[in-house]
Design a protein around this motif. Sequence first.
Motif, PDB file in Angstrom:
ATOM      1  N   VAL A  10       0.915  -0.943  -0.169  1.00  0.00           N
ATOM      2  CA  VAL A  10      -0.058  -0.173   0.148  1.00  0.00           C
ATOM      3  C   VAL A  10       0.757   1.190   0.021  1.00  0.00           C
ATOM      4  CG1 VAL A  10      -1.774   1.244   1.456  1.00  0.00           C
ATOM      5  CG2 VAL A  10      -1.777  -1.099   1.395  1.00  0.00           C
ATOM      6  N   GLY A  11       0.547   2.114  -0.898  1.00  0.00           N
ATOM      7  CA  GLY A  11       1.287   3.405  -0.934  1.00  0.00           C
ATOM      8  C   GLY A  11       2.641   3.190  -1.648  1.00  0.00           C
ATOM      9  N   GLN A  12       3.480   4.256  -1.445  1.00  0.00           N
ATOM     10  CA  GLN A  12       4.919   4.329  -2.009  1.00  0.00           C
ATOM     11  C   GLN A  12       4.959   3.675  -3.644  1.00  0.00           C
ATOM     12  OE1 GLN A  12       6.440   5.805  -0.022  1.00  0.00           O
ATOM     13  NE2 GLN A  12       5.392   4.930   1.868  1.00  0.00           N
ATOM     14  N   GLN A  13       3.790   4.406  -4.324  1.00  0.00           N
ATOM     15  CA  GLN A  13       3.818   4.206  -5.787  1.00  0.00           C
ATOM     16  C   GLN A  13       4.963   4.572  -6.542  1.00  0.00           C
ATOM     17  OE1 GLN A  13       1.073   1.815  -7.160  1.00  0.00           O
ATOM     18  NE2 GLN A  13       1.443   1.528  -4.979  1.00  0.00           N
ATOM     19  N   THR A  42       6.079   3.166   7.564  1.00  0.00           N
ATOM     20  CA  THR A  42       5.525   3.768   6.115  1.00  0.00           C
ATOM     21  C   THR A  42       5.571   2.748   5.134  1.00  0.00           C
ATOM     22  OG1 THR A  42       7.468   4.928   6.006  1.00  0.00           O
ATOM     23  CG2 THR A  42       5.821   6.325   6.556  1.00  0.00           C
ATOM     24  N   LEU A 142       2.144   7.605   4.348  1.00  0.00           N
ATOM     25  CA  LEU A 142       1.224   6.993   3.393  1.00  0.00           C
ATOM     26  C   LEU A 142      -0.084   8.088   3.593  1.00  0.00           C
ATOM     27  CD1 LEU A 142       2.550   4.398   3.987  1.00  0.00           C
ATOM     28  CD2 LEU A 142       0.421   3.110   3.839  1.00  0.00           C
ATOM     29  N   SER A 143      -0.897   8.296   2.408  1.00  0.00           N
ATOM     30  CA  SER A 143      -1.979   9.075   2.266  1.00  0.00           C
ATOM     31  C   SER A 143      -3.378   8.711   2.960  1.00  0.00           C
ATOM     32  CB  SER A 143      -2.382   9.496   0.857  1.00  0.00           C
ATOM     33  OG  SER A 143      -2.955   8.182   0.522  1.00  0.00           O
ATOM     34  N   ASP A 145      -6.140   8.103   1.893  1.00  0.00           N
ATOM     35  CA  ASP A 145      -6.781   6.966   1.054  1.00  0.00           C
ATOM     36  C   ASP A 145      -5.981   5.699   1.163  1.00  0.00           C
ATOM     37  OD1 ASP A 145      -8.566   8.759   0.238  1.00  0.00           O
ATOM     38  OD2 ASP A 145      -7.687   9.397  -1.697  1.00  0.00           O
ATOM     39  N   ASP A 146      -4.502   5.855   1.208  1.00  0.00           N
ATOM     40  CA  ASP A 146      -4.076   4.500   1.167  1.00  0.00           C
ATOM     41  C   ASP A 146      -4.041   3.994   2.683  1.00  0.00           C
ATOM     42  OD1 ASP A 146      -2.642   4.571  -1.272  1.00  0.00           O
ATOM     43  OD2 ASP A 146      -0.978   5.818  -0.724  1.00  0.00           O
ATOM     44  N   ILE A 149      -7.254   2.086   2.670  1.00  0.00           N
ATOM     45  CA  ILE A 149      -7.085   0.653   2.014  1.00  0.00           C
ATOM     46  C   ILE A 149      -6.649  -0.129   2.922  1.00  0.00           C
ATOM     47  CG2 ILE A 149      -6.080  -0.378   0.075  1.00  0.00           C
ATOM     48  CD1 ILE A 149      -6.205   2.301  -1.792  1.00  0.00           C
ATOM     49  N   ALA A 150      -5.790   0.171   3.734  1.00  0.00           N
ATOM     50  CA  ALA A 150      -5.019  -0.769   4.414  1.00  0.00           C
ATOM     51  C   ALA A 150      -5.894  -1.338   5.486  1.00  0.00           C
ATOM     52  CB  ALA A 150      -3.654  -0.478   4.870  1.00  0.00           C
ATOM     53  N   LEU A 185       1.338   3.540   9.113  1.00  0.00           N
ATOM     54  CA  LEU A 185       0.333   2.742   9.123  1.00  0.00           C
ATOM     55  C   LEU A 185       0.538   1.453  10.280  1.00  0.00           C
ATOM     56  CD1 LEU A 185      -1.557   1.251   7.565  1.00  0.00           C
ATOM     57  CD2 LEU A 185      -0.197   0.070   6.133  1.00  0.00           C
TER      58      LEU A 185
END
Length: 418
Positions: A10-13, A42, A142-143, A145-146, A149-150, A185
């Motif tokens: 999740v995240g770190q795209q 993170t 993380l945002s 939104d991310d 999701i988690a 997170l």
Amino acid sequence: MRPRNIDEVVGQQHLIGPGKIIWRMVKAKMLSSMILYGPPGTGKTSIASAIAGSTKYAFRKLNAATDTKKDLQVVVEEAKMSGTVILLLDEIHRLDKAKQDFLLPHLESGHIILIGATTENPYININPAIRSRTQIFEVHPLSIDDMKIAIDRALADPERGLGKMPIMIDEKAKTALVTATNGDLRSALNGLELAAKSTAKGEDGYIHLNLSTIEESVQKRNLVADKNGDGHYDTVSAFQKSIRGSDVDAALHYLARLIEAGDLPSIARRLSVIAYEDVGLANPPACARTISAIQAAEKLGFPEGRIPLANAVIELCLSPKSNSAIMAIDNALERLHQGHYGKIPNHLKDAHYKGAAKLGHGTDYKYPHDFPEDWVRQQYLPDPIKNDQYYHPKENGRFEKAYAKQYRSLINAQRHRQ
């Protein structure tokens, strides 16, 4: 809930998203050693385990501070037998020289793919020998939104998460959970687990997690403004740059972060620097008032100390700015470092001792207070640099406008002396 492959991260795209650098490494199975650097929670460990899961390489995890050289030797022997081992080395900034010297040849051979994890800036805190053999990637909080999701995944997963528990969480509680942990997170998942396992089922058979329960489980917003870590220096830097850029609201935001961290010494030091570096001669009274505000805050302590500090920050933001003083002294220092100085003129040398006159020291000195307007033409700089000019006035405020006019008048008079 640790991801088993990079598609579950999740995240770190910017690192593991399709087509991005770590994604390409994994798809090509062309891994290089790397350092993942960023705040706690993170995804540094998650990315490392996901890389191992996606490539099917053996994955081992050690801590540079607490695990020994012997622990490293065990991993190296395994790598020699299996071909390649991905080693996650947590707190890599604390790797001592003996462990480093042992590890380096195995990085060179490719038996060990090192993934270092650290919350400290690697360009400052990690040995150059390790840095030169690794790629450095920064991970970010993380945002929201991310984070959601988690959290939803954890609530739904019956094997690795809380899916077997009949949990109902209202939207306000979920929002509080993902915002109060500031992109961490791990803290959010820990808070969720604590809330779920410490709350009894209701009459309907469900565990109801409301805003109050989540706030009790998470406790306090985890602001990244620790006094020694990288986040501290980022916050202080943003604080000064916001004042320099005259953004009152941004400056107050970063001041609030530093106040929340209880870091009055850093606030005091940085405000003193800002006053004289960025406002300076454009508004000297603001500099004096800033020092008074700092002294008041130090006497009051927090929370009342926030009031004079806010006064100072707002005034500095809205004041005209001038960096002419710092530029002037830096110009003088630079010329000095380049070897431009020369001998002090004789008439300026100390004459308060017997025999000074015989050496010609002080004999031709003109005492300015003996002349009209307390000024007389006279050379003060050494001969080799007598025409040097370090101060270049700005005219952003009424004070420096007046100083600039006087300075130019004196320069012209001095250079036209007989």
